[in-house]
Design a protein around this motif. Structure first.
Motif: not given
Length: 375
Positions: A296-316
């Motif tokens: 969220i930037q200035d109450n508007k949605a901004k899409k960000v393409t990301v690269v993920t790493g480790f996953e653990q207990d519902g978090f990434v």
């Protein structure tokens, strides 16, 4: 005529002005009624995350022995039962040894006879009583008879079936009073319960992340216990069909709570990243071509393409740098488009709590500064 024309012109101008005003009001009302998509958000957290490989394994005894009979005959006694703890060398059963004792006695007599004849035939005062060739034959006969005596003694010894290892009797096949089958038939199974092992198969990509002595945890649904284990052996061979390699885990079982054959869920920590960017896994939007999330930037949605790493207990772990002050959408992102207006649920309460927290922190800092000044 001129008056009528003027009146008509004024009327037209009035109508145009009125219509323009109405349109402007409608546009303004429309602008005021822009729909805001309700979303829930969270801030990026920086903390430690681990790469944990999870799989399953079945426990097995590291040392196991199938005890067989080395001689045949009637089983006179069975001295152990299933579940009994035994020591190495302990007698498990006794096979009728009468025939073997008689054979030992016969071979002993033969040895004594051969030795006596050899001694009588040896040279006396340098005088050779028999030929050297015959004397050598007598010497060889003595050795042969002694070997036969040793074999007979071994058969007498083997009539008492002994445990080759320490452990617990897992299976008894024979019964007292029955004849043994052929030599080499199974009589008992012994397992060593002090140390058990579980075998797991890891993907080839994790070969460099595993080492002997590495910590793992085993969870047993049967008794709701979690126990530590360590990596004991690592196979240097990659299975070409599955692309995995074998890892053997060692489990201490001094109290014998665990049993061979028990099912276990395995957690093996392969790597650790400190101070990593962490977001809830449900914040991600995953497609065939990309993984993204909304901030969220200035109450508007901004899409960000990301690269993920480790996953653990519902978090990434997010490897792409994110602004720690920009909230990340965790609920409602499916209804968002780029630059969609949003309404953050619970934002007012969060701001209020932040203000209270800031006020409290400032008060604590101010008191600390005063105290330091007084000191």
């Amino acid at each position: 005529m001129r008056l009528n024309s003027l009146a008509t012109s004024l009327l037209s101008l009035f109508l145009v002005t009125a219509l323009s005003a109405c349109n402007e009001e409608k546009v303004a009302d429309k602008e005021k009624k822009v729909y805001q998509v309700p979303v829930e958000t969270t801030l990026v957290d920086n903390r430690t995350i681990t790469n944990t490989y999870r799989t399953t394994a079945v426990l097995e005894a590291k040392a196991e022995s199938k005890v067989t009979n080395k001689v045949t005959g009637m089983i006179n006694k069975i001295l152990v039962e299933e579940g009994m703890s035994i020591t190495k060398g302990q007698i498990l059963a006794e096979i009728d040894s009468e025939n073997y004792l008689l054979e030992l006695e016969r071979t002993t007599i033969d040895v004594d006879s051969a030795v006596a004849e050899f001694n009588r035939s040896r040279p006396i005062d340098g005088e050779q009583l028999i030929s050297v060739k015959d004397l050598e034959k007598l010497e060889f006969l003595v050795k042969t008879r002694k070997n036969q005596q040793k074999v007979a003694a071994i058969q007498v010894r083997d009539s008492k079936v002994r445990a080759p290892i320490a452990g617990v009797i897992a299976l008894r096949v024979v019964k007292e009073g029955n004849m043994t089958a052929n030599v080499g038939s199974e009589m008992f199974t012994i397992v060593a319960l002090d140390t058990l092992q579980g075998v797991v198969y890891l993907p080839e990509s994790e070969m460099n992340n595993v080492h002997v002595g590495q910590q793992a945890y085993l969870n047993f649904p049967a008794n709701a216990k979690e126990l530590p284990a360590t990596v004991d052996l690592i196979s240097p061979i990659i299975d070409t069909e599955s692309g995995t390699f074998k890892v053997t885990l060692k489990v201490n079982n001094d109290n014998h709570v665990l049993k061979p054959g028990m099912f276990a869920k395995v957690s093996l920590t392969l790597d650790v990243h400190d101070n990593a960017q962490i977001v809830p896994q449900k914040a991600l939007l995953v497609t065939d071509t990309e993984t993204s999330l909304f901030v969220i930037q200035d109450n508007k949605a901004k899409k960000v393409t990301v690269v993920t790493g480790f996953e653990q207990d519902g978090f990434v772990e997010i490897l792409t740098p994110l602004n720690a002050l920009e909230p990340v959408v965790i609920v409602g992102q499916q209804g968002l488009k780029i630059d969609s207006a949003v309404k953050i649920i619970g934002e007012e309460e969060t701001q209020k709590k932040n203000v209270e927290l800031t006020t409290t922190n400032n008060a604590v800092k101010e008191n600390a500064d005063k105290q330091a000044t007084q000191d």
